[in-house]
Design an enzyme around this catalytic site. Structure first.
Site, PDB file in Angstrom:
ATOM      1  N   CYS A  68       0.848  -1.198   0.000  1.00 42.09           N
ATOM      2  CA  CYS A  68       0.000   0.000   0.000  1.00 42.09           C
ATOM      3  C   CYS A  68       0.885   1.251   0.000  1.00 42.09           C
ATOM      4  CB  CYS A  68      -0.886  -0.009   1.242  1.00 42.09           C
ATOM      5  SG  CYS A  68      -1.845   1.508   1.395  1.00 42.09           S
ATOM      6  N   GLU A 115       3.562  -5.922   8.641  1.00 44.93           N
ATOM      7  CA  GLU A 115       3.772  -4.504   8.274  1.00 44.93           C
ATOM      8  C   GLU A 115       4.918  -3.918   9.098  1.00 44.93           C
ATOM      9  OE1 GLU A 115       0.356  -1.768   8.396  1.00 44.93           O
ATOM     10  OE2 GLU A 115       1.768  -0.185   8.888  1.00 44.93           O
ATOM     11  N   SER A 157     -10.950  -6.511   4.440  1.00 46.43           N
ATOM     12  CA  SER A 157     -10.556  -7.520   3.456  1.00 46.43           C
ATOM     13  C   SER A 157     -11.774  -8.122   2.746  1.00 46.43           C
ATOM     14  CB  SER A 157      -9.729  -8.603   4.158  1.00 46.43           C
ATOM     15  OG  SER A 157     -10.300  -8.939   5.390  1.00 46.43           O
TER      16      SER A 157
HETATM   17  S1  SF4 Z   1      -5.614   0.311   6.120  1.00 46.17           S
HETATM   18 FE1  SF4 Z   1      -3.503  -0.245   5.492  1.00 46.17          FE
HETATM   19  S2  SF4 Z   1      -3.738  -1.155   3.466  1.00 46.17           S
HETATM   20 FE2  SF4 Z   1      -5.643  -0.046   3.897  1.00 46.17          FE
HETATM   21  S3  SF4 Z   1      -5.330   2.007   2.966  1.00 46.17           S
HETATM   22 FE3  SF4 Z   1      -4.719   2.131   5.121  1.00 46.17          FE
HETATM   23  S4  SF4 Z   1      -2.513   1.726   5.098  1.00 46.17           S
HETATM   24 FE4  SF4 Z   1      -3.313   1.035   3.142  1.00 46.17          FE
END
Ligand code: SF4
Length: 282
Positions: A96, A126, A265
Site C-alpha cells: 500500500c 507490516e 478484506s
Molecule cells: S488500512 Fe492499510 S492497506 Fe488499507 S489504505 Fe490504510 S494503510 Fe493502506
C-alpha cells in the site's frame, strides 16, 4: 419489507482493494506460476477464489519456486525482495502506498541521526517491513514498553517516531507523552491511516440506528471481529458472516431497518451478494 442500509466506507480499503485488483490482473494474464507472499488478505473466501484462479500462497520466496511473487498491501523487507529476485522470481510489489510512506519516513529519521521507534505490534508483517526499510529501529507496542526503554537509559537524545498504519491515535499520544518527558528532541511522523477509524465510526453510527446489523468478513480477520464487537455494543441483533449463504431469515423477523458493514478484506462483490440475499429474505 425491511430497509437495507450499507455503512459508509464498508469493505476493502484503498490499499487492500488495489493489491487485490493487481493480483486478479496477474491471475488473468501471467503465463507462469503466480504466488502471493503470505495470504493476500484475511478472507478465506477470497484466498480460495484466488487459488481457483491459479494464485497460490508462498510463505517465503523459496516456497514460490519460479514465476511471479506478489507482495501484499502490508509490504515486506528489502531483504525478502532481494532474496526473491536472487532466486529469479519476478516481484510485483503491491505494498500500500501509505505503508510505503512509513518506510520512507522511518529511513529518513534513521539517516538524520534519530533513535527511531516504531509504534506497533511486534512481529506483524507490516511492522517487520518498516523495520527492514528503516535499517535500524525498535518496536514499542505500549506505553510500558517506552517506559522500560527510558528507565534502562536505552534511548538517545534525539528520538524519532513512526506508527504502524492501523494503530490508534491514543497509543501514539501515550508514547509521545512519555518521550517528551525524557528526550531532548522528539520528532513524530503520524503515519496512522484513517481508513480503519473511519470504517469503525461509520459502523457504530449505523448500528445505533438499525434493528439488526450484518458484519461481513473473514472470521480470522482482526479488523472484522473488531467491527462485530463495535456493532454489538450498539445493536443486540448483530451477526458476523463470511458469505451470503450464512444469512438466516429468522435473524431479521420483525425488523424495519437492517444495517450492513464489512471488514477491510471484504471485496465489494461479497457485500453486493449479501444485499441481494437480504432483499429476498427480509
Ligand atoms: S488500512 Fe492499510 S492497506 Fe488499507 S489504505 Fe490504510 S494503510 Fe493502506
Amino acid at each position: 419489507m425491511a430497509e437495507i442500509i450499507v455503512a459508509e466506507r464498508a469493505g476493502a480499503c484503498y490499499g487492500v482493494g488495489r493489491a487485490l485488483n493487481l493480483t486478479l490482473e496477474q491471475a488473468d494474464k501471467a503465463a507462469g506460476p503466480v504466488h502471493t507472499l503470505g495470504p493476500l488478505i484475511h478472507n478465506p473466501l477470497v484466498v480460495e477464489d484466488l487459488d481457483a484462479r491459479g494464485v497460490r500462497v508462498a510463505d517465503c520466496p523459496a516456497d514460490a519456486g519460479d514465476g511471479l511473487l506478489i507482495i501484499r498491501a502490508h509490504g515486506t523487507t528489502p531483504e525478502v525482495i532481494a532474496d526473491a529476485e536472487a532466486r529469479g522470481l519476478t516481484v510485483l510489489d503491491a505494498t500500500c502506498p501509505y505503508v510505503k510512506k512509513v518506510h520512507v519516513a522511518a529511513k529518513k529519521l534513521v539517516d538524520a541521526g534519530y533513535d527511531v521507534l516504531v509504534v506497533g505490534e511486534a512481529g506483524h508483517p507490516e511492522v517487520e517491513g518498516i523495520l527492514g526499510h528503516a535499517g535500524c529501529a525498535r518496536v514499542v507496542g505500549s506505553v510500558a514498553d517506552v517506559r522500560a526503554l527510558i528507565s534502562a537509559g536505552a534511548l538517545g537524545k534525539k528520538v524519532g517516531v513512526v506508527v504502524q498504519t492501523t494503530q490508534t491515535l491514543a497509543l501514539l499520544q501515550g508514547v509521545v507523552d512519555e518521550l517528551l518527558a525524557a528526550a531532548q528532541e522528539v520528532r513524530v511522523v503520524n503515519t496512522i491511516c484513517a481508513a480503519t477509524q473511519e470504517r469503525q465510526q461509520a459502523a457504530a453510527e449505523l448500528a445505533a440506528q438499525v434493528d439488526a446489523m450484518v458484519v461481513i468478513g473473514g472470521k480470522n480477520s482482526g479488523n472484522t471481529r473488531r467491527l462485530f464487537e463495535i456493532c454489538s455494543e450498539h445493536c443486540g441483533r448483530t451477526h458476523h458472516i463470511e458469505s451470503a449463504d450464512e444469512l438466516d431469515a429468522a435473524w431479521f423477523a420483525g425488523t424495519g431497518k437492517i444495517g450492513i458493514t464489512a471488514g477491510a478484506s471484504t471485496p465489494q462483490a461479497h457485500i453486493d451478494a449479501v444485499v441481494k440475499r437480504l432483499h429476498a429474505l427480509a
